[in-house]
Design an enzyme around this catalytic site. Structure first.
Site, PDB file in Angstrom:
ATOM      1  CG  HIS A 194       5.723  26.824  31.985  1.00  0.00           C
ATOM      2  ND1 HIS A 194       5.057  25.883  31.236  1.00  0.00           N
ATOM      3  CD2 HIS A 194       6.918  27.039  31.354  1.00  0.00           C
ATOM      4  CE1 HIS A 194       5.806  25.537  30.195  1.00  0.00           C
ATOM      5  NE2 HIS A 194       6.934  26.230  30.251  1.00  0.00           N
TER       6      HIS A 194
ATOM      7  CG  HIS B  24      12.153  24.958  30.654  1.00  0.00           C
ATOM      8  ND1 HIS B  24      11.294  24.606  31.666  1.00  0.00           N
ATOM      9  CD2 HIS B  24      11.388  25.598  29.733  1.00  0.00           C
ATOM     10  CE1 HIS B  24      10.076  25.004  31.365  1.00  0.00           C
ATOM     11  NE2 HIS B  24      10.100  25.602  30.186  1.00  0.00           N
TER      12      HIS B  24
ATOM     13  CD  GLU C 280      12.969  31.598  25.856  1.00  0.00           C
ATOM     14  OE1 GLU C 280      11.956  32.034  25.316  1.00  0.00           O
ATOM     15  OE2 GLU C 280      13.218  30.386  25.979  1.00  0.00           O
ATOM     16  CG  ASP C 281      11.286  33.766  29.793  1.00  0.00           C
ATOM     17  OD1 ASP C 281      11.553  34.239  28.671  1.00  0.00           O
ATOM     18  OD2 ASP C 281      10.470  32.845  29.956  1.00  0.00           O
TER      19      ASP C 281
ATOM     20  CG  ASP D 117       8.698  24.229  27.332  1.00  0.00           C
ATOM     21  OD1 ASP D 117       7.957  24.875  28.102  1.00  0.00           O
ATOM     22  OD2 ASP D 117       9.282  24.742  26.351  1.00  0.00           O
TER      23      ASP D 117
ATOM     24  CG  ASP E 161     -19.032  -0.247  11.864  1.00  0.00           C
ATOM     25  OD1 ASP E 161     -19.741   0.079  12.825  1.00  0.00           O
ATOM     26  OD2 ASP E 161     -19.439  -0.303  10.697  1.00  0.00           O
TER      27      ASP E 161
END
Length: 706
Positions: free
Chosen positions: A48, A72, A76-77, A139, A259
């Site tokens: 990712h 990034h 957080e993870d 992201d 059109d």
């Protein structure tokens, strides 16, 4: 390994070897940090951040943005914090990564609040470094491309957020390619069946139209070469979400939308743009009123191009956009093109400055917003895509959303100009502040010292900056008004008991505030003004008297009347049932929602409230009353053509502001006309009534009493 090597090859085309190596080092760090983590699709998680970096590399973003893309999700993870990234890769990259990371340590009461708080945090980071939003958009773009593995409910929620927030942000920053992909992917996730049907219809239409598109394109290309212009002519496809929105908003069928044939002509210079425009207008007849020059006056997001619509062979309408190669890159990549062309200023430097100006506006809104949800609503308003372009008296161009008024213009100039605005001139004529502005108008704002925003501005202010500032001012002003009114009411109540705030024992006052859980005297005064505390009983407690001593049943009516000046602000309002004006005998009722409501003493509504004596306050008009007060007159006059106009003219000649006129027939000979107007006092009203009676057709004039 193959993936990072492939990316490195791409980077070597525009980054130095040292910068490429730093990006590779960030990748290996992320790979180690995310070791053992997998995406819903089963792939290693590091795929990712690598894909996000690839999206930014396609935009030719700088190496720090690419490093932040790789890292990034690390804060957080994983167990790695910001300081570790700072040590490894420097403070700039650490700040970028922190700006993109979500608020994971806080519990939120709802998903909406969580999204709002996260966006608010990101907006603050954007103010420091605008690359934060570019990493975030990349992201979100990769997450949208891989939505298919999620549950339908979560898929729709993410798609809705993308369509509402991230697609408009991409548009605001001029990143058209990203915006179109967001819209198509979001549309596919929100409405999969509609998406498929339009996709199939578009594929079929493309096949039927191919020959005609090529024919028109070749004809335009051949004519330009004949005239000596080296230009690239390409057919322009409408994307699925755009087709769907046009079908929905314009209530047209798919065939009607398809059109129109659209072409883009890319040339080498601005001068060539205008020359090519002349050529295509010579080849096909232009449709009047459809020419737009976004080169001379660029859009708010920096977009530049010439737009025109031509009537081609067989009566087929042809949309043409003419621009330079740099303008084309700006239209597709927006602010990201600043890094692509960072050697040259001009177009791209201006775009970067506009984006920074927008982010600074976000920061100002964030500081004035009451909470994150209010802030995010303001941002959504600010992302309105259509603009009007108006001029200041000095000739400066101001971009505003369609439907904006002079109030929005005033706040766009400066917050203080907005707060002190009293009137405006549009093209040198006095005009209402509520009049929507049109492109090309010159707007002049008239200000006055001491003026302040009017709550009615909310009905027609469009921009987030105007609405946020009005809301902020009114909240602040309402509190000030409440404190001032509460103090006057308490002073009167203390005066009736032969005391004053100066004679109140400080310890007794402090004890009373503590028992009521007030932070200070101002909060108590605010509570009195809002009807949550009775001034007479509060005064008795502060002076050490037992409630009901020295007053009849604790009634507020035993106190000396409070003087009304007409300038108290938002905590004093005038009852619409009886429209009191200076000179009338008055009394007040304290409402917890509206503060002090002033009624005429004989008002039937006040009679019903007299049972609640604690909430009644004796009032009188101050000797120096200011302002206009609404009153309604009922005029009985003969049925004759044009009489209402004559009546209105007669009243206007006395500089009276008529707010509302309504009429009804009494019988075949007479009509009733009700006139609501603003007057200064009873004497002024008497003069108006006398003037009306001089019309021979007027039979009777009365003030409406409810």
């Amino acid at each position: 390994m193959q993936a990072i090597d492939s990316l490195s090859e791409n980077l070597s085309s525009y980054l130095s070897a040292d910068q490429s190596n730093l990006v590779k080092r960030a990748y290996y760090f992320a790979e180690q940090a995310h070791h053992g983590q997998f995406r819903r699709s089963g792939e290693p998680y590091v795929t990712h951040p690598l894909a996000v970096a690839r999206i930014l590399a396609d935009m030719h973003m700088d190496h720090q943005s690419l490093m932040a893309a790789m890292l990034h999700d690390v804060i957080e993870d994983t167990g790695i914090d910001k300081s570790a990234i700072d040590q490894q890769f420097g403070s700039t990259v650490a700040e970028l990564v922190d700006g993109v990371s979500k608020l994971t340590q806080i519990e939120f009461s709802s998903q909406a609040e969580k999204q709002a708080e996260n966006f608010q945090k990101m907006a603050l980071a954007m103010a420091k470094d605008i690359r934060v939003i570019l990493v975030k958009l990349a992201d979100r773009l990769h997450n949208m491309r891989t939505l298919g593995v999620l549950q339908p409910e979560k898929r729709r929620r993410i798609a809705k957020e993308t369509l509402e927030m991230y697609a408009p942000i991409a548009l605001r920053l001029g990143m058209n390619n990203v915006r179109m992909e967001f819209e198509d992917l979001g549309f596919g996730a929100m409405h999969p069946m509609r998406f498929e049907r339009i996709k199939i219809a578009l594929r079929k239409a493309r096949g039927n139209r191919k020959e005609l598109v090529e024919q028109i394109g070749q004809q335009v290309q051949a004519y330009l070469i004949q005239e000596g212009h080296a230009a690239e002519v390409v057919g322009r496809e409408k994307h699925l979400h755009s087709i769907y929105q046009k079908m929905k908003s314009k209530r047209k069928s798919f065939s009607e939308i398809m059109d129109i044939f659209a072409f883009r002509i890319i040339v080498d210079s601005v001068d060539s743009c205008y020359r090519v425009l002349g050529c295509v207008h010579n080849l096909y007849k232009p449709v009047p009123g459809e020419f737009k020059d976004y080169i001379a006056i660029p859009k708010a997001n920096g977009y530049q191009s010439l737009h025109t619509v031509l009537m081609g062979m067989h009566g087929v309408p042809i949309e043409i956009q003419i621009r330079t190669r740099e303008m084309e890159d700006m239209a597709n990549n927006g602010i990201a093109a600043h890094w692509l062309y960072k050697s040259s200023e001009g177009v791209n430097g201006a775009s970067h400055a506009r984006a920074r100006q927008w982010v600074q506006g976000l920061l100002e809104m964030q500081q004035r917003a009451g909470n994150s949800l209010e802030f995010i609503e303001s941002v959504k308003i600010d992302l309105f895509p259509d603009e009007v372009y108006v001029f200041s008296p000095k000739g400066n161009i101001m971009e505003l959303p369609r439907g904006a008024t002079a109030v929005d213009f005033a706040y766009a100039v400066h917050t203080d100009v907005g707060n002190s605005c009293v009137a405006c001139r549009i093209n040198r004529r006095l005009a209402p502040l509520s009049e929507p502005l049109q492109s090309g108008q010159t707007v002049e704002i008239l200000t006055a010292p001491g003026a302040r925003p009017n709550p009615s501005w909310f009905n027609y202010a469009v921009t987030a900056k105007a609405r946020t500032n009005i809301r902020h001012f009114l909240k602040h002003q309402t509190r000030e008004d409440s404190i001032a009114l509460g103090q006057r009411m308490l002073d009167k109540a203390l005066g009736a008991l032969k005391g004053s705030l100066d004679t109140v024992d400080p310890e007794r006052l402090q004890g009373y505030l503590q028992r009521g859980e007030y932070e200070g005297l101002d909060q108590l005064l605010e509570d009195i003004a809002q009807g949550n505390r009775v001034p007479t009983i509060t005064a008795q407690h502060l002076l050490g008297q037992h409630p009901d001593e020295g007053t009849e049943e604790g009634s507020s009516f035993s106190a000396e009347p409070v003087a009304i000046r007409g300038t108290e602000g938002f905590m004093v309002s005038y009852a619409k049932c009886c429209h009191p004006i200076p000179g009338d005998a008055i009394a007040g009722y304290i409402s917890s929602e509206r503060g002090m409501v002033v009624h005429r003493d004989g008002c039937h509504n006040l009679a019903e409230l007299r049972g609640n004596t604690e909430k009644l306050v004796p009032l009188r008009w101050d000797e120096q009353v200011e302002g206009e007060f609404n009153v309604t007159l009922r005029v009985e006059l003969e049925n004759r053509r044009g009489m209402i106009a004559v009546l209105a003219t007669r009243i206007n000649s006395m500089d009276v502001n008529i707010l509302k006129i309504s009429s009804e027939d009494k019988d075949y000979q007479f009509s009733y006309v009700d006139l609501e107007m603003g007057v200064q006092n009873r004497v002024h009203l008497a003069r108006i009534m006398k003037r009306i009676r001089t019309l021979k057709e007027v039979h009777k004039v009365n003030r409406v009493r409810h």
